[in-house]
Enzyme design. Sequence first.
Site, mmCIF file in Angstrom:
data_model
loop_
_atom_site.group_PDB
_atom_site.id
_atom_site.type_symbol
_atom_site.label_atom_id
_atom_site.label_comp_id
_atom_site.label_asym_id
_atom_site.label_seq_id
_atom_site.Cartn_x
_atom_site.Cartn_y
_atom_site.Cartn_z
ATOM 1 N N ASP A 223 0.823 -1.205 0.000
ATOM 2 C CA ASP A 223 0.000 0.000 0.000
ATOM 3 C C ASP A 223 0.862 1.263 0.000
ATOM 4 O O ASP A 223 1.946 1.293 0.591
ATOM 5 C CB ASP A 223 -0.901 0.007 1.243
ATOM 6 C CG ASP A 223 -1.774 1.237 1.303
ATOM 7 O OD1 ASP A 223 -2.731 1.309 0.511
ATOM 8 O OD2 ASP A 223 -1.490 2.131 2.125
ATOM 9 N N GLU B 189 0.717 -0.507 -5.271
ATOM 10 C CA GLU B 189 -0.305 0.528 -5.374
ATOM 11 C C GLU B 189 0.411 1.851 -5.626
ATOM 12 O O GLU B 189 0.836 2.535 -4.694
ATOM 13 C CB GLU B 189 -1.152 0.617 -4.099
ATOM 14 C CG GLU B 189 -2.360 1.520 -4.273
ATOM 15 C CD GLU B 189 -2.732 2.314 -3.031
ATOM 16 O OE1 GLU B 189 -3.871 2.795 -2.959
ATOM 17 O OE2 GLU B 189 -1.878 2.476 -2.138
#
Length: 681
Positions: free
Chosen positions: A339, A394
Site C-alpha cells: 500500500d 499501489e
Amino acid sequence: MGSNVSSSPALDDLYATDSYLRQFESDILMRYGRFYELYSRICENESGLEKFAKSYEVYGLTQKEDGDIECLEWVPHVRSVALVGEFNNWNTTSHVMAKQEFGKWYLKLPTVNGQPAIPHASEVKLHITMENGHQLWRFSPWTKRAIQRNEGEEYRSLHWNPPNPYQWKNPIPETPSGLRIYEAHIGISSDEPKVASYTHFADNVLPRIHNLGYNCVQIMALMEHPYYASFGYHVTNFFAVSSRFGTPEELKYLIDKAHGMNILVFLDIIHSHAASNVNDGINQFDGTDGCFFHTGDRGIHTLWDSRLFNYSKWEVLRFLLSNLCWYKNEYRLDGFRFDGITSMLYHHHGIATGFTGAYHEYFNTNVDIDALVYLMLANHMLHSLYPGVVTIAEDVSGMPSLCRPVREGGVGFDFRLGMAIPDMWIKTLKEQRDEDWSMGTIWWTLTNRRDHEKTIAYAESHDQALVGDKTLAFWLMDAEMYTNMTRLREPTLTVSRGIALHKIIRLLTFGLGGEAYLNFIGNEFGHPEWLDFPRPGNENSYNCARRQFRLVDDHLLRYQFLSAFDRDMMHLDERFKVLGSPRAFVSRKHDGDKLIAFERAGLLWIFNLHSDKSFTDYQIGTEMAGAYKIVMDSDSSKYDGQDRVCHDTVYQTFECCFDMRANSLRIYIPSRCALVLQKVE
C-alpha cells in the site's frame, strides 16, 4: 540466495521492453548499485539475506522447544531495558536485560517447574529507562498478539505461544496465469451490524467467493490497528493480526480453508507508514523522535497523520523484511499488496503533485532512493525465497520499470494497480451525460498501460465505497436502489439503465483493462449505500459497516442478476484464460455509434454503449475467419436483460478488410449491450 545476484543489471533485457529508458541509464545503474551494495552487506554481516529476514525467530519474545523463553530487542540510546508483565507482577527490576552491541538488549528466562516462565496469553511490556532517567512503558515492536478491551482504549501486548498450534490441512495452491482477485475486509463481511470474525468469513463468505469463480482473496486491515475506521491503514503492531476479528489460529483456519478451495490469499501490507501511537505502537519506541522513523518533518506524513520509516536504517530493514517473511511463513500467505507506494517512492509523497508520464519525473532527486532500494530488496527476497509469490504495487505515479525484475534494474513487482481506471469511470458517471461519453477516452484509459508490466484492472475502488463518494451502482441508480430493485414490477428506466451499464462497465474493464482483475466485496452485485465505519459522526453505528449479502440471496430482488453476470465473467476467464492472454487488439472505437470492439484470447468482444440506438447487420472486423457464436450476452434474461439477441445464430465471416482486420462479420448489436463471441468449428 547469493549466487543469483549479479553485480550489474541485465540492461539489454530492460531496454528490450522500453528503449526510452536508455537515456536514464546512469540513474538505473545507480539504483541497482545501491541495491547490490546493500544486499552484499547484509549477506556479509548477517550470514545471508534469508537469515536477516527471519529475525522474527530471535527478536521479540521467542519460546524455544524446551520451554525456555528468550527476549531480544533493539532499543538504542537508552540506559536500561527490563521485561515486565503479569508473570513477574510488573516488577521493573527482576528481569533487567543485558546490553549488547549495536543497541541490542537480551534476556533469557529458563522454564519454571518445567513450564514456560511466561504463560501463553499473559500480558507483557518493556520498561525502558532513557539516558536522562525518564521511564517508558512500551510494546515490543515484534509483538505477535495485541488485544483491546474496548474500542478506543489502548491495546495490551500478549505473549502468544498456544500449547496446541494450528495444524495445516491443505497444500498451498499454484499461482494461476490470470488472477481474479476478491478484495475483502473481514469486519464488514456480515449482514449484521457488527464486527464480523475470521471464522464467519471462512464459513460464510469464502464459499461465495469460490462459487463466483474468484481465485484469490485480498484481505484488508489484517495488521493490528487501533482505529477501526482507518480501514486498517494506521498500523500499530506489524507482526500481530487484528484481534477484532479473532485469534491468529482462526485466521490460519480461514487461510487454510481458502487454500482448500484453490483460492490464494493476499495481504494488504502497510510498509509505507505507521500509526503515530506511542504507548501501543512503535512511534517514539526509544523515547526519541527517530528510532524507526525519520526525525523532524521528514518523519511525518502530514495528510495521513502518521510516521514515515527511515529505510536507510539497518534495523528498519531487518524489521520490515522480517515482517514479510513472518506473514509468508507463519500464515502461508501467497502474496502482498504494498500500500501507498507513491508515498514511499518520492520525497514529496505524491502530495500536491501531478504526474504527466514524462520520464524525467521518475529519474530525479525527488525519488527517495532508500525507499526504492528497500522495495527492490523486498521483491528480490520474496521471489527468491518463495517462487510463485505475488507482489502488487499501489502506485499512482506510473513509475517505469516498477514491474520489471530486479535483475534488470527494475523494482521487481509482479503487478501494479490500474488506478486511473476507476477514477475514469466515476468521473464519467459524475460529469457526463450518456450521449457525451467518449469511446476514445474509455479506450485510452483502459489500454494506456506499460507494455511488459502487468496491470490489475478494476472498475471501482474500495475508497469509492466510503461515505462521501458512491459505488458505480449507487452513481447509476442512487435512491432507486432502495425502492425499485424488486422483481415484482417492471424496472424503472433508471434501474434498467443502471443494471445495463453496470454490467457493461465491468465486462469492458475486465476484458480490456489489464492482466488481472479485482473486485471489492459486495460490488459484484451492486451493493447499495456507502461504507461508513462507526464513528462519533454517525453515533458509532455499524449499520453501514457491513455487506448485506441477503440482498443477493433474495430472489425477489434484482441484485442476483448482477452477481450472476459477475460469476459468468469470472468463468469466462477460467474457460478462455482471458487475463493471462496477450493484450487486446482494439479494432473499433466509434464515438458516434458509442461502440467499442476488440479481439482478445481468441474471442471477439463488442460493446454498444449507445443509450437508444441498436444496430442491425453492424459490420465488425476480425482477423480470424470462420463461424462465430455468442458465449456471453449482457442482455440475456439471466442477467435481467431483454433477450434481444438470438444465441442460436451462427455469424459467418466474409473476406473483407475492415478496421485493419482481414475479415468481417455482420451482427445485430442492441443498445446498452455487450456481446462476446467465440469462433466455432
